[in-house]
Motif scaffolding. Structure first.
Motif, PDB file in Angstrom:
ATOM      1  N   HIS A  15       0.810  -1.141   0.102  1.00 42.78           N
ATOM      2  CA  HIS A  15       0.208  -0.045   0.115  1.00 42.78           C
ATOM      3  C   HIS A  15       0.701   1.281   0.072  1.00 42.78           C
ATOM      4  CE1 HIS A  15      -3.659  -2.348   1.949  1.00 42.78           C
ATOM      5  NE2 HIS A  15      -3.282  -2.761   0.885  1.00 42.78           N
ATOM      6  N   TRP A  16       2.092   1.317   0.641  1.00 43.15           N
ATOM      7  CA  TRP A  16       2.701   2.458   1.142  1.00 43.15           C
ATOM      8  C   TRP A  16       3.439   2.836  -0.124  1.00 43.15           C
ATOM      9  CZ3 TRP A  16       2.983   6.775   2.845  1.00 43.15           C
ATOM     10  CH2 TRP A  16       4.117   7.564   2.805  1.00 43.15           C
ATOM     11  N   HIS A  17       3.927   1.541  -0.908  1.00 43.29           N
ATOM     12  CA  HIS A  17       4.528   1.875  -2.077  1.00 43.29           C
ATOM     13  C   HIS A  17       3.652   2.515  -3.049  1.00 43.29           C
ATOM     14  CE1 HIS A  17       7.679   1.063  -5.441  1.00 43.29           C
ATOM     15  NE2 HIS A  17       6.408   0.477  -6.189  1.00 43.29           N
ATOM     16  N   LEU A  18       2.609   2.242  -2.959  1.00 41.57           N
ATOM     17  CA  LEU A  18       1.492   2.615  -4.266  1.00 41.57           C
ATOM     18  C   LEU A  18       1.247   4.090  -3.833  1.00 41.57           C
ATOM     19  CD1 LEU A  18      -0.495   2.384  -6.220  1.00 41.57           C
ATOM     20  CD2 LEU A  18      -2.363   1.976  -4.499  1.00 41.57           C
ATOM     21  N   VAL A  19       1.094   4.618  -2.558  1.00 43.46           N
ATOM     22  CA  VAL A  19       0.619   6.062  -2.185  1.00 43.46           C
ATOM     23  C   VAL A  19       1.851   6.927  -1.873  1.00 43.46           C
ATOM     24  CG1 VAL A  19      -1.423   5.264  -1.470  1.00 43.46           C
ATOM     25  CG2 VAL A  19       0.147   5.408   0.222  1.00 43.46           C
ATOM     26  N   ALA A  20       2.878   6.388  -1.554  1.00 50.29           N
ATOM     27  CA  ALA A  20       3.928   7.335  -1.278  1.00 50.29           C
ATOM     28  C   ALA A  20       4.425   8.540  -2.027  1.00 50.29           C
ATOM     29  CB  ALA A  20       5.272   6.410  -0.948  1.00 50.29           C
ATOM     30  N   PRO A  21       4.420   8.267  -3.298  1.00 51.73           N
ATOM     31  CA  PRO A  21       4.662   9.397  -4.243  1.00 51.73           C
ATOM     32  C   PRO A  21       3.502  10.485  -4.299  1.00 51.73           C
ATOM     33  CG  PRO A  21       4.873   7.301  -5.497  1.00 51.73           C
ATOM     34  CD  PRO A  21       4.188   7.069  -4.208  1.00 51.73           C
ATOM     35  N   LEU A  22       2.290  10.198  -3.529  1.00 52.05           N
ATOM     36  CA  LEU A  22       1.214  11.123  -3.358  1.00 52.05           C
ATOM     37  C   LEU A  22       1.491  12.066  -2.429  1.00 52.05           C
ATOM     38  CD1 LEU A  22      -1.576   8.531  -4.166  1.00 52.05           C
ATOM     39  CD2 LEU A  22      -0.204   9.637  -5.988  1.00 52.05           C
ATOM     40  N   PHE A  23       2.251  11.815  -1.508  1.00 48.45           N
ATOM     41  CA  PHE A  23       2.458  12.423  -0.348  1.00 48.45           C
ATOM     42  C   PHE A  23       3.827  13.467  -0.516  1.00 48.45           C
ATOM     43  CE2 PHE A  23      -1.132   9.745   0.663  1.00 48.45           C
ATOM     44  CZ  PHE A  23      -1.719  10.939   1.653  1.00 48.45           C
ATOM     45  N   PRO A  24       3.861  14.745  -0.574  1.00 50.88           N
ATOM     46  CA  PRO A  24       5.053  15.269  -0.476  1.00 50.88           C
ATOM     47  C   PRO A  24       5.883  15.201   0.692  1.00 50.88           C
ATOM     48  CG  PRO A  24       3.470  16.992  -0.127  1.00 50.88           C
ATOM     49  CD  PRO A  24       2.663  15.555  -0.354  1.00 50.88           C
ATOM     50  N   ASP A  25       7.388  15.103   0.551  1.00 52.14           N
ATOM     51  CA  ASP A  25       8.273  14.929   1.447  1.00 52.14           C
ATOM     52  C   ASP A  25       8.102  16.107   2.631  1.00 52.14           C
ATOM     53  OD1 ASP A  25       9.149  12.564   0.700  1.00 52.14           O
ATOM     54  OD2 ASP A  25      10.871  13.528  -0.733  1.00 52.14           O
ATOM     55  N   GLN A  75      -3.327  18.520   9.251  1.00 54.87           N
ATOM     56  CA  GLN A  75      -3.835  19.998   8.744  1.00 54.87           C
ATOM     57  C   GLN A  75      -3.029  20.655   7.962  1.00 54.87           C
ATOM     58  OE1 GLN A  75      -4.441  21.729  13.032  1.00 54.87           O
ATOM     59  NE2 GLN A  75      -6.565  21.589  12.215  1.00 54.87           N
ATOM     60  N   GLU A  76      -1.829  20.200   7.783  1.00 51.59           N
ATOM     61  CA  GLU A  76      -0.906  20.953   6.564  1.00 51.59           C
ATOM     62  C   GLU A  76      -1.319  20.224   5.238  1.00 51.59           C
ATOM     63  OE1 GLU A  76       3.266  19.996   7.431  1.00 51.59           O
ATOM     64  OE2 GLU A  76       3.216  21.359   9.123  1.00 51.59           O
ATOM     65  N   TRP A  77      -1.797  18.871   5.194  1.00 55.60           N
ATOM     66  CA  TRP A  77      -2.196  18.189   4.062  1.00 55.60           C
ATOM     67  C   TRP A  77      -3.389  18.973   3.712  1.00 55.60           C
ATOM     68  CZ3 TRP A  77      -1.081  12.631   6.232  1.00 55.60           C
ATOM     69  CH2 TRP A  77       0.334  12.516   6.175  1.00 55.60           C
ATOM     70  N   VAL A  78      -4.466  19.208   4.460  1.00 59.07           N
ATOM     71  CA  VAL A  78      -5.780  19.344   3.872  1.00 59.07           C
ATOM     72  C   VAL A  78      -5.833  20.808   3.172  1.00 59.07           C
ATOM     73  CG1 VAL A  78      -8.144  20.251   4.745  1.00 59.07           C
ATOM     74  CG2 VAL A  78      -7.168  18.275   5.651  1.00 59.07           C
ATOM     75  N   PRO A  79      -5.334  21.953   3.869  1.00 56.90           N
ATOM     76  CA  PRO A  79      -5.437  23.003   3.088  1.00 56.90           C
ATOM     77  C   PRO A  79      -4.354  23.222   1.830  1.00 56.90           C
ATOM     78  CG  PRO A  79      -4.387  23.670   4.903  1.00 56.90           C
ATOM     79  CD  PRO A  79      -4.649  22.123   5.050  1.00 56.90           C
ATOM     80  N   ALA A  80      -3.610  22.539   1.854  1.00 50.48           N
ATOM     81  CA  ALA A  80      -2.394  22.266   0.927  1.00 50.48           C
ATOM     82  C   ALA A  80      -2.983  21.564  -0.608  1.00 50.48           C
ATOM     83  CB  ALA A  80      -1.094  21.673   1.076  1.00 50.48           C
ATOM     84  N   VAL A  82      -3.262  18.227  -0.513  1.00 49.78           N
ATOM     85  CA  VAL A  82      -2.706  17.030  -0.825  1.00 49.78           C
ATOM     86  C   VAL A  82      -3.649  15.535  -1.126  1.00 49.78           C
ATOM     87  CG1 VAL A  82      -1.069  15.250   0.296  1.00 49.78           C
ATOM     88  CG2 VAL A  82      -0.552  17.624   0.572  1.00 49.78           C
ATOM     89  N   LEU A  83      -4.687  15.577  -0.420  1.00 47.68           N
ATOM     90  CA  LEU A  83      -5.394  14.633  -0.403  1.00 47.68           C
ATOM     91  C   LEU A  83      -6.380  14.873  -1.630  1.00 47.68           C
ATOM     92  CD1 LEU A  83      -6.704  14.754   3.510  1.00 47.68           C
ATOM     93  CD2 LEU A  83      -5.142  13.188   2.280  1.00 47.68           C
ATOM     94  N   ASP A  84      -6.629  15.876  -2.062  1.00 47.79           N
ATOM     95  CA  ASP A  84      -7.303  15.934  -3.289  1.00 47.79           C
ATOM     96  C   ASP A  84      -6.513  15.520  -4.493  1.00 47.79           C
ATOM     97  OD1 ASP A  84      -9.854  17.262  -2.704  1.00 47.79           O
ATOM     98  OD2 ASP A  84      -8.701  19.337  -2.453  1.00 47.79           O
ATOM     99  N   ARG A  85      -5.371  15.888  -4.514  1.00 45.03           N
ATOM    100  CA  ARG A  85      -4.266  15.455  -5.423  1.00 45.03           C
ATOM    101  C   ARG A  85      -4.053  13.901  -5.521  1.00 45.03           C
ATOM    102  NH1 ARG A  85      -2.014  20.447  -4.146  1.00 45.03           N
ATOM    103  NH2 ARG A  85      -0.228  19.420  -2.768  1.00 45.03           N
ATOM    104  N   ALA A  86      -3.995  13.394  -4.143  1.00 47.64           N
ATOM    105  CA  ALA A  86      -3.669  11.872  -4.051  1.00 47.64           C
ATOM    106  C   ALA A  86      -4.875  11.200  -4.682  1.00 47.64           C
ATOM    107  CB  ALA A  86      -3.749  11.528  -2.685  1.00 47.64           C
TER     108      ALA A  86
END
Length: 265
Positions: A15-25, A75-80, A82-86
C-alpha cells in the motif's frame, strides 16, 4: 474505550509503495535548524488509526508519533490540497487499469451528526449535522465526494458533488432516488451529456420510460459505498470543528477504498 482495544488500520508495504509518491516529503526549516521532520508513513498510519477507530487524538497509541505532530501534519495536508491530488492521481492509475465503469453512476447522501461546536453544519429533524454527498461508478468505486451542511436539499448539491470528481470524466447516466426528481436538474445534467434516472415523486405525473428505470434497482451500489465508509468510525459522527478537516477524513476513507481496489489488480 481503552487504547488497547483499538483496531488500527495501517498501510502494508505494498500500500505504501502505491501512495508514497502522492504525499510530498515534509519540508525542513529554511534556516536548516531543528530536528528532521517525521516521515510521512508513520504519520499517515496514525491518522488512519484515528479514522478507523474514531478515537480522539489524545488517545492515539504510543507506537505512533506524538499526537500533536500527527494532527499538525494532517492539517498541513488538508489546505495544501494533498488529499485532493492523491485521490486524483490514484483515480488516474485505476482508470488506466480499467477499474472504473462510467456507463452509469449513482449519487446519494449520508448524514453525520456534528459535535463539539462544529462549524458549517445544518439543523435537521435528526439534529445538527453534515451531509456527505458521494458518487460511485457501476463497480461501487467512489468517483466524487462533497461535504456540506445538512440543511440544503440534496437536489441542490448535485452540481457541487459532480464538480468534486476525482478525475475529469463524467458518467453517462446518473441514477438517483426520488429526492432528486427535478425537471430543472434533469435539463441541467442533459446539457452536460448526463442522463438522469430517478423515480418520479408521488405528487408528480409518471412520465418516464420503464426501461431506463430498471437501472434504478442497482442503487444498492451507492449504499454499499456508504457501508464501507461507515466502517471508518470517525465518519459516523463528525468531531472536527472545521468542515475542511472532516472532508479530509472522508477523502482518506475514499483513498483507502481505492487503494484496496488497486491491490486487486
Amino acid at each position: 474505550m481503552h487504547v488497547q482495544q483499538y483496531d488500527p488500520v495501517e498501510l502494508t508495504d505494498q500500500h505504501w509503495h502505491l501512495v508514497a509518491p502522492l504525499f510530498p516529503d515534509p519540508l525542513r526549516r529554511t534556516d536548516g535548524k531543528g530536528r528532521p521532520r517525521t516521515p510521512n508513513r508513520p504519520i499517515l498510519d496514525a491518522v488512519l488509526c484515528i479514522l478507523r477507530t474514531g478515537a480522539p487524538w489524545k488517545d492515539l497509541p504510543d507506537r505512533y508519533p506524538p499526537r500533536s505532530t500527527c494532527h499538525r501534519r494532517f492539517q498541513e495536508w488538508v489546505p495544501a490540497g494533498v488529499l485532493d491530488r492523491a485521490l486524483g492521481r490514484l483515480y488516474e492509475l485505476l482508470a488506466d487499469q480499467g477499474h472504473f465503469d462510467l456507463s452509469e453512476a449513482y449519487i446519494d447522501a449520508t448524514f453525520a451528526s456534528s459535535k463539539k461546536g462544529a462549524l458549517t453544519f445544518g439543523k435537521t429533524k435528526r439534529g445538527k449535522g453534515t451531509k456527505i454527498m458521494a458518487v460511485t461508478d457501476a463497480n461501487c468505486l467512489p468517483i466524487a465526494v462533497h461535504v456540506a451542511s445538512a440543511t440544503p436539499h440534496e437536489v441542490t448539491l448535485v452540481h457541487d458533488a459532480l464538480d468534486a470528481t476525482f478525475g475529469f470524466d463524467l458518467p453517462r447516466r446518473l441514477i438517483c432516488d426520488q429526492a432528486y426528481d427535478s425537471d430543472i436538474l434533469d435539463a441541467e445534467l442533459a446539457q452536460l451529456g448526463i442522463e438522469m434516472i430517478a423515480l418520479n415523486r408521488k405528487n408528480r405525473r409518471q412520465s418516464q420510460d420503464g426501461r431506463p428505470l430498471r437501472r434504478y434497482k442497482r442503487r444498492w451500489r451507492v449504499e454499499r459505498l456508504f457501508a464501507w465508509l461507515h466502517n471508518f468510525r470517525r465518519l459516523v459522527v463528525r468531531w472536527e470543528r472545521h468542515v475542511e478537516n472532516f472532508l479530509g477524513m472522508v477523502q482518506l476513507g475514499m483513498l483507502v477504498i481505492l487503494i484496496r481496489a488497486a491491490e486487486q489488480e
